[in-house]
Design a protein around this motif. Structure first.
Motif, PDB file in Angstrom:
ATOM      1  N   ASP A  34     -18.656  69.947  37.317  1.00  0.00           N
ATOM      2  CA  ASP A  34     -18.000  70.940  37.825  1.00  0.00           C
ATOM      3  C   ASP A  34     -17.889  70.818  39.538  1.00  0.00           C
ATOM      4  O   ASP A  34     -19.026  69.674  40.360  1.00  0.00           O
ATOM      5  CB  ASP A  34     -18.841  72.771  38.604  1.00  0.00           C
ATOM      6  N   PRO A  35     -16.536  70.826  39.907  1.00  0.00           N
ATOM      7  CA  PRO A  35     -16.109  70.402  41.361  1.00  0.00           C
ATOM      8  C   PRO A  35     -17.041  70.007  42.478  1.00  0.00           C
ATOM      9  O   PRO A  35     -17.217  69.677  43.192  1.00  0.00           O
ATOM     10  CB  PRO A  35     -14.674  70.098  41.243  1.00  0.00           C
ATOM     11  N   ASN A  36     -17.268  71.690  42.284  1.00  0.00           N
ATOM     12  CA  ASN A  36     -18.072  72.349  43.388  1.00  0.00           C
ATOM     13  C   ASN A  36     -19.208  72.223  43.370  1.00  0.00           C
ATOM     14  O   ASN A  36     -20.320  71.929  44.243  1.00  0.00           O
ATOM     15  CB  ASN A  36     -17.476  73.548  43.717  1.00  0.00           C
ATOM     16  N   THR A  37     -20.748  72.180  42.810  1.00  0.00           N
ATOM     17  CA  THR A  37     -21.696  72.663  42.980  1.00  0.00           C
ATOM     18  C   THR A  37     -22.498  71.112  41.393  1.00  0.00           C
ATOM     19  O   THR A  37     -23.740  71.532  41.538  1.00  0.00           O
ATOM     20  CB  THR A  37     -21.617  73.750  41.898  1.00  0.00           C
ATOM     21  N   GLY A  38     -21.325  70.617  40.905  1.00  0.00           N
ATOM     22  CA  GLY A  38     -22.019  69.839  39.988  1.00  0.00           C
ATOM     23  C   GLY A  38     -22.672  68.817  40.479  1.00  0.00           C
ATOM     24  O   GLY A  38     -22.437  68.152  42.128  1.00  0.00           O
ATOM     25  N   LEU A  39     -23.729  68.140  39.696  1.00  0.00           N
ATOM     26  CA  LEU A  39     -24.749  66.949  39.936  1.00  0.00           C
ATOM     27  C   LEU A  39     -23.947  66.004  40.757  1.00  0.00           C
ATOM     28  O   LEU A  39     -23.842  65.138  41.115  1.00  0.00           O
ATOM     29  CB  LEU A  39     -25.857  66.567  39.250  1.00  0.00           C
ATOM     30  N   ILE A  40     -22.784  64.819  39.638  1.00  0.00           N
ATOM     31  CA  ILE A  40     -22.110  64.283  39.334  1.00  0.00           C
ATOM     32  C   ILE A  40     -21.008  63.602  40.417  1.00  0.00           C
ATOM     33  O   ILE A  40     -20.741  63.384  41.216  1.00  0.00           O
ATOM     34  CB  ILE A  40     -21.108  64.082  38.247  1.00  0.00           C
ATOM     35  N   ASN A  41     -20.330  65.501  40.984  1.00  0.00           N
ATOM     36  CA  ASN A  41     -19.405  65.275  41.848  1.00  0.00           C
ATOM     37  C   ASN A  41     -20.427  65.843  44.000  1.00  0.00           C
ATOM     38  O   ASN A  41     -19.695  64.638  44.737  1.00  0.00           O
ATOM     39  CB  ASN A  41     -18.675  66.561  42.281  1.00  0.00           C
ATOM     40  N   HIS A  42     -21.551  65.624  43.481  1.00  0.00           N
ATOM     41  CA  HIS A  42     -22.586  65.936  44.458  1.00  0.00           C
ATOM     42  C   HIS A  42     -22.648  64.562  44.998  1.00  0.00           C
ATOM     43  O   HIS A  42     -22.201  64.232  45.931  1.00  0.00           O
ATOM     44  CB  HIS A  42     -23.452  66.810  43.646  1.00  0.00           C
ATOM     45  N   VAL A  43     -22.844  63.942  44.144  1.00  0.00           N
ATOM     46  CA  VAL A  43     -23.192  62.214  44.049  1.00  0.00           C
ATOM     47  C   VAL A  43     -22.233  61.497  44.942  1.00  0.00           C
ATOM     48  O   VAL A  43     -21.792  60.522  45.358  1.00  0.00           O
ATOM     49  CB  VAL A  43     -23.247  61.456  42.747  1.00  0.00           C
ATOM     50  N   LEU A  44     -20.385  62.135  44.236  1.00  0.00           N
ATOM     51  CA  LEU A  44     -19.350  61.298  44.865  1.00  0.00           C
ATOM     52  C   LEU A  44     -19.448  61.926  46.566  1.00  0.00           C
ATOM     53  O   LEU A  44     -18.904  60.410  47.079  1.00  0.00           O
ATOM     54  CB  LEU A  44     -18.282  60.989  44.074  1.00  0.00           C
ATOM     55  N   GLY A  45     -19.936  62.604  46.354  1.00  0.00           N
ATOM     56  CA  GLY A  45     -19.272  63.760  47.732  1.00  0.00           C
ATOM     57  C   GLY A  45     -20.327  63.336  48.971  1.00  0.00           C
ATOM     58  O   GLY A  45     -20.075  62.005  50.313  1.00  0.00           O
ATOM     59  N   LEU A  46     -21.487  62.171  48.211  1.00  0.00           N
ATOM     60  CA  LEU A  46     -22.664  61.412  49.140  1.00  0.00           C
ATOM     61  C   LEU A  46     -22.177  59.919  49.380  1.00  0.00           C
ATOM     62  O   LEU A  46     -22.560  59.717  50.529  1.00  0.00           O
ATOM     63  CB  LEU A  46     -24.164  61.172  48.457  1.00  0.00           C
TER      64      LEU A  46
END
Length: 320
Positions: free
Chosen positions: A153-165
């Motif tokens: 998920d682009p907002n709450t997904g783990l993968i996108n969260h790591v990409l944001g970090l």
């Protein structure tokens, strides 16, 4: 002198000699338990695989439910011509072939994993690794797709969260057509890889240990023993499974595609199986959908026969 045997007399003779019929009856009587054991499977395939083939004729008809199969008018190849001339034919064929070829390119992965597991010396770690890789097979397709939506998920997904970090923008994985094939195939690998190693591990268990001992005496290292002992031993199994996989080359599982597809990734997600489902069951175009499905099945049969002939020509193993 007796009269010569006439053509009518020859035609009246039984097709199967009496001695052969007696041998057949004795064989059936001696092995009736085996035939009884096989009967449920034979009945299942007869009812659900062979009897429904009678309905294939609606692909060549304008099927009307109130008239039934026999009462519907014949249209010949009209449904096939309609499909081949439609603007979405090439897109459906291209997407189906792309997914099928992508999956076939990863065919060696279960073999590699089985060879690796077979070389593990720790029995505990080997059993733990097998259990860990088998477990995803028992997760339903719906749950797997749900996990993908949750993690990507682009907002709450783990993968996108790591990409944001790490300073990267979120990616619309499930909506981007460019990601669809990768997500479909590699999630399938995660789900079925361990299960696919079972038959190869069984074949490796039958390798004669004396062959490995002889190879060690000759100075062969582990990789050389894998190449010259293990691989030739499991090659008949590999060939048979490869032929069987080609028999379903065009039959990409539509359930997972249907769950993953949406209006944004339709350019790469539309395949023949989902088109048959939507056209036949949702739109009620039964004859048209049957023609498309028959086209898909014919391609599978031709590929199966071709690959089997090539395997029989270049190796000693084939289905028939």
């Amino acid at each position: 002198m007796g009269r010569p045997t006439t053509q009518a007399d020859a035609g009246a003779q039984p097709l199967v000699p009496a001695s052969r019929r007696r041998r057949l009856r004795r064989g059936l009587a001696a092995s009736w338990q085996l035939y009884l054991l096989a009967a449920p499977a034979l009945i299942f395939f007869l009812i659900f695989n062979y009897v429904p083939m009678y309905g294939v004729q609606i692909a060549f008809k304008d099927f009307i439910a109130t008239r039934g199969i026999t009462g519907s008018p014949w249209t010949g190849l009209e449904n096939f011509e309609r499909f081949f001339g439609s603007f979405y034919f090439w897109r459906l064929l291209r997407n189906t072939l792309a997914l099928s070829i992508y999956q076939m390119l990863l065919f060696p992965l279960p073999i590699i994993l089985a060879l690796a597991l077979n070389e593990l010396r720790s029995r505990f770690f080997k059993k733990f690794s097998q259990t860990l890789t088998y477990a995803p097979h028992f997760v339903s397709t719906v749950v797997v797709v749900g996990m993908m939506f949750a993690f990507l998920d682009p907002n709450t997904g783990l993968i996108n969260h790591v990409l944001g970090l790490v300073g990267l923008d979120p990616i619309q994985f499930m909506q981007d057509p460019g990601w669809f094939r990768h997500l479909y195939v590699w999630s399938g690998v995660w789900q079925s890889l361990g299960w696919g190693t079972i038959i190869y591990l069984a074949a490796l268990a039958g390798v004669n240990p004396e062959l490995h001992q002889a190879a060690q005496v000759d100075g062969a290292n582990r990789l050389q023993r894998i190449r010259h002992v293990n691989l030739p031993a499991i090659m008949p199994t590999v060939v048979i499974l490869f032929i069987l996989d080609f028999g379903s080359f065009m039959s990409v599982g539509f359930e997972k595609v249907l769950l993953m597809s949406n209006d944004l990734n339709a350019s790469t997600a539309d395949i023949i199986q989902t088109f048959v489902y939507e056209t036949g069951l949702l739109q009620g175009q039964y004859s048209y959908a049957a023609a498309v499905g028959l086209f898909d099945s014919v391609i599978n049969i031709l590929l199966l026969i071709t690959v089997n002939q090539l395997a029989r020509k270049f190796s000693e193993n084939s289905l028939w």
